[in-house]
Design a protein around this motif. Structure first.
Motif, PDB file in Angstrom:
ATOM      1  N   GLY A 142     -30.357  86.638  42.457  1.00 38.83           N
ATOM      2  CA  GLY A 142     -31.285  86.096  43.438  1.00 38.83           C
ATOM      3  C   GLY A 142     -32.104  87.110  44.205  1.00 38.83           C
ATOM      4  O   GLY A 142     -33.164  86.786  44.735  1.00 38.83           O
ATOM      5  N   GLY A 143     -31.612  88.354  44.324  1.00 42.69           N
ATOM      6  CA  GLY A 143     -32.391  89.395  44.985  1.00 42.69           C
ATOM      7  C   GLY A 143     -33.599  89.787  44.140  1.00 42.69           C
ATOM      8  O   GLY A 143     -33.703  89.437  42.965  1.00 42.69           O
ATOM      9  N   ILE A 144     -34.513  90.530  44.753  1.00 40.10           N
ATOM     10  CA  ILE A 144     -35.740  90.971  44.076  1.00 40.10           C
ATOM     11  C   ILE A 144     -35.664  92.473  43.835  1.00 40.10           C
ATOM     12  O   ILE A 144     -35.447  93.238  44.785  1.00 40.10           O
ATOM     13  CB  ILE A 144     -36.993  90.658  44.914  1.00 40.10           C
ATOM     14  N   ALA A 145     -35.798  92.909  42.582  1.00 41.68           N
ATOM     15  CA  ALA A 145     -35.803  94.344  42.279  1.00 41.68           C
ATOM     16  C   ALA A 145     -36.806  95.037  43.189  1.00 41.68           C
ATOM     17  O   ALA A 145     -37.946  94.585  43.332  1.00 41.68           O
ATOM     18  CB  ALA A 145     -36.160  94.580  40.813  1.00 41.68           C
ATOM     19  N   ALA A 163     -31.822  95.566  44.158  1.00 40.38           N
ATOM     20  CA  ALA A 163     -32.604  94.954  45.219  1.00 40.38           C
ATOM     21  C   ALA A 163     -32.203  95.494  46.580  1.00 40.38           C
ATOM     22  O   ALA A 163     -31.026  95.768  46.831  1.00 40.38           O
ATOM     23  CB  ALA A 163     -32.411  93.436  45.198  1.00 40.38           C
ATOM     24  N   LEU A 164     -33.181  95.649  47.471  1.00 42.05           N
ATOM     25  CA  LEU A 164     -32.933  96.061  48.851  1.00 42.05           C
ATOM     26  C   LEU A 164     -32.748  94.828  49.727  1.00 42.05           C
ATOM     27  O   LEU A 164     -33.526  93.870  49.647  1.00 42.05           O
ATOM     28  CB  LEU A 164     -34.099  96.891  49.375  1.00 42.05           C
ATOM     29  N   LEU A 209     -24.179  92.211  46.920  1.00 44.27           N
ATOM     30  CA  LEU A 209     -24.776  92.543  45.626  1.00 44.27           C
ATOM     31  C   LEU A 209     -26.080  93.331  45.756  1.00 44.27           C
ATOM     32  O   LEU A 209     -26.636  93.769  44.750  1.00 44.27           O
ATOM     33  CB  LEU A 209     -25.025  91.261  44.821  1.00 44.27           C
ATOM     34  N   PHE A 210     -26.555  93.501  46.977  1.00 44.99           N
ATOM     35  CA  PHE A 210     -27.750  94.315  47.191  1.00 44.99           C
ATOM     36  C   PHE A 210     -27.357  95.789  47.259  1.00 44.99           C
ATOM     37  O   PHE A 210     -26.188  96.137  47.424  1.00 44.99           O
ATOM     38  CB  PHE A 210     -28.443  93.892  48.497  1.00 44.99           C
ATOM     39  N   MET A 211     -28.344  96.667  47.126  1.00 51.49           N
ATOM     40  CA  MET A 211     -28.100  98.100  47.251  1.00 51.49           C
ATOM     41  C   MET A 211     -27.484  98.401  48.609  1.00 51.49           C
ATOM     42  O   MET A 211     -27.860  97.793  49.616  1.00 51.49           O
ATOM     43  CB  MET A 211     -29.424  98.865  47.083  1.00 51.49           C
ATOM     44  N   LYS A 213     -27.334 100.026  51.763  1.00 48.46           N
ATOM     45  CA  LYS A 213     -28.097 100.798  52.756  1.00 48.46           C
ATOM     46  C   LYS A 213     -27.556 100.473  54.154  1.00 48.46           C
ATOM     47  O   LYS A 213     -28.300 100.411  55.130  1.00 48.46           O
ATOM     48  CB  LYS A 213     -29.588 100.448  52.672  1.00 48.46           C
ATOM     49  N   SER A 214     -26.244 100.297  54.219  1.00 47.07           N
ATOM     50  CA  SER A 214     -25.628  99.773  55.434  1.00 47.07           C
ATOM     51  C   SER A 214     -25.673 100.738  56.612  1.00 47.07           C
ATOM     52  O   SER A 214     -25.391 100.333  57.743  1.00 47.07           O
ATOM     53  CB  SER A 214     -24.182  99.365  55.156  1.00 47.07           C
ATOM     54  N   THR A 215     -26.017 101.987  56.375  1.00 46.21           N
ATOM     55  CA  THR A 215     -26.170 102.902  57.515  1.00 46.21           C
ATOM     56  C   THR A 215     -27.442 102.592  58.308  1.00 46.21           C
ATOM     57  O   THR A 215     -27.578 103.029  59.449  1.00 46.21           O
ATOM     58  CB  THR A 215     -26.214 104.371  57.056  1.00 46.21           C
ATOM     59  N   TYR A 216     -28.359 101.853  57.719  1.00 47.90           N
ATOM     60  CA  TYR A 216     -29.633 101.528  58.372  1.00 47.90           C
ATOM     61  C   TYR A 216     -29.518 100.218  59.136  1.00 47.90           C
ATOM     62  O   TYR A 216     -29.039  99.206  58.606  1.00 47.90           O
ATOM     63  CB  TYR A 216     -30.760 101.418  57.346  1.00 47.90           C
ATOM     64  N   SER A 217     -30.003 100.212  60.360  1.00 49.11           N
ATOM     65  CA  SER A 217     -29.933  98.984  61.158  1.00 49.11           C
ATOM     66  C   SER A 217     -30.742  97.854  60.536  1.00 49.11           C
ATOM     67  O   SER A 217     -30.403  96.677  60.704  1.00 49.11           O
ATOM     68  CB  SER A 217     -30.412  99.256  62.585  1.00 49.11           C
ATOM     69  N   MET A 218     -31.808  98.170  59.800  1.00 44.38           N
ATOM     70  CA  MET A 218     -32.619  97.121  59.196  1.00 44.38           C
ATOM     71  C   MET A 218     -31.791  96.230  58.273  1.00 44.38           C
ATOM     72  O   MET A 218     -32.026  95.017  58.204  1.00 44.38           O
ATOM     73  CB  MET A 218     -33.792  97.730  58.426  1.00 44.38           C
ATOM     74  N   ASP A 219     -30.838  96.819  57.547  1.00 45.17           N
ATOM     75  CA  ASP A 219     -30.002  96.005  56.665  1.00 45.17           C
ATOM     76  C   ASP A 219     -29.103  95.070  57.449  1.00 45.17           C
ATOM     77  O   ASP A 219     -28.629  94.066  56.913  1.00 45.17           O
ATOM     78  CB  ASP A 219     -29.152  96.908  55.759  1.00 45.17           C
TER      79      ASP A 219
END
Length: 388
Positions: A142-145, A163-164, A209-211, A213-219
């Motif tokens: 379901g995510g987008i590459a 996917a991000l 299932l996404f990449m 990037k959990s150190t970033y607040s945006m995620d």
């Protein structure tokens, strides 16, 4: 747009200050219409469109429309937009899905504020081909590459990295804006609705299932800001890492590893909280980040603070300094859009104030034709082809 029509937030930002910040963005606009991160830096379509939206509600209508009309001039033949543009020239041609999708949000926002159907029709072909390209890069879960790689000057393949989470969350909002535009123009796009349903399901149920990037607040907050996770689930998600990212009195961290608060992320979290109805904390965050405001309404990107008081390690790195040493258009843009959103409950707002809240977008999408193994709405209620 007169100053009386500009947004403001009582006790935090006046209409004059909003106008000043919008003018600071316009002052950094390049002659052909592009809006770089800062003078001499590169532009990308997502931040460029965000800046155009902010200029529009900040009274810089001509500059905003010039910016939006510039976007199609940078579009690849396959509908994608390049990742990096410097002084109007493509520096990194790779197609980036989040950037390519965001024009839909900017155009729908323009419609809300200006009600100019001819302007919408002018940009609709670019929005349509961009979103057609984006939905073609959806992965089975379901995510987008996150991008399309290029080889020998031509599109090559979707990135094998995956996917991000933050980018896909923003795409969810873009698809809802795209469907709203399609409905306005009576040009139905059922494939976008199907993609949106699968994407929303992934953002709610399969964030692992996404990449990573959990150190970033945006995620952390973007699934809420983009609209896929709302209500009690949204509040619960924000509580999971609140103490890791939020620094009272300063703003929020960009990454959880550094004592560095950034204005754009702080304002985006404020808009996410606004979308959940948590106006008290949203207003506090908008107020907290005003220490980044500079002369002429510009905003510093961020602030590195002395974290010894928080138990940080003793280093020789500079503390209590603005960093990077630059004013960024995307930070000023985030401030203006957050002020417009919060002006609805604590001041004055424009007709575009709900763009992040999603109140004017197409309805949330039905979870149809899932490929992740979860039960799908089509097996329960039948394929409707329209969101519930």
């Amino acid at each position: 747009m007169t100053q009386a029509q500009l947004p403001y937030v009582d006790g935090i930002l006046t209409a004059s200050q909003i106008a000043e910040s919008a003018a600071s963005i316009a002052a950094m606009q390049e002659p052909q219409g592009g809006i770089p991160w800062t003078v001499g830096e590169h532009a990308d379509i997502w931040n460029h469109v965000e800046a155009a939206m902010a200029m529009l509600v900040g009274g810089q209508v001509e500059a905003a429309e010039k910016a939006l009309l510039w976007v199609p001039t940078m579009q690849h033949d396959n509908g994608s937009f390049p990742m990096k543009i410097v002084a109007g020239e493509v520096e990194d041609p790779r197609g980036e899905v989040n950037m390519s999708a965001y024009l839909a949000v900017g155009l729908w926002h323009h419609w809300l504020v200006r009600r100019d159907l001819d302007f919408v029709r002018q940009l609709w072909p670019s929005v349509r081909t961009a979103l057609d390209w984006v939905v073609g890069l959806q992965l089975p879960f379901g995510g987008i590459a996150w991008c399309e790689e290029w080889l020998d000057g031509r599109p090559h393949r979707p990135s094998p990295d995956g996917a991000l989470l933050a980018g896909s969350s923003s795409i969810y909002q873009s698809l809802r804006a795209g469907v709203a535009l399609a409905d306005l123009l009576d040009d139905p796009q059922p494939e976008w609705e199907l993609t949106g349903g699968r994407l929303g399901h992934a953002l709610r149920e399969h964030r692992d299932l996404f990449m990573d990037k959990s150190t970033y607040s945006m995620d952390w907050y973007y699934p809420v800001l983009g609209g896929a996770v709302r209500g009690e689930a949204g509040l619960a998600l924000l509580e999971t890492r609140w103490n890791e990212f939020v620094v009272p009195g300063l703003g929020i961290h960009c990454v959880d590893t550094n004592p560095w608060v950034t204005g754009a992320e702080t304002c985006e979290l404020a808009m996410a909280l606004d979308a959940l109805g948590d106006h008290r904390r949203a207003l506090r965050l908008l107020d907290d980040m005003q220490h980044l405001r500079a002369e002429d309404g510009k905003y510093w990107t961020g602030w590195v603070y002395d974290d010894h008081r928080a138990g940080g390690d003793q280093t020789d790195e500079p503390r209590d300094v603005f960093w990077p040493v630059e004013y960024t258009t995307y930070t000023a843009a985030a401030v203006i859009l957050a002020a417009d959103a919060l002006g609805e409950v604590a001041g004055h707002s424009t007709a575009g104030s709900g763009i992040m809240r999603g109140t004017s977008l197409a309805p949330h999408f039905t979870e149809l034709a899932l490929e992740c193994g979860c039960p799908s709405a089509d097996s329960l209620t039948g394929l409707t082809g329209r969101p519930l």
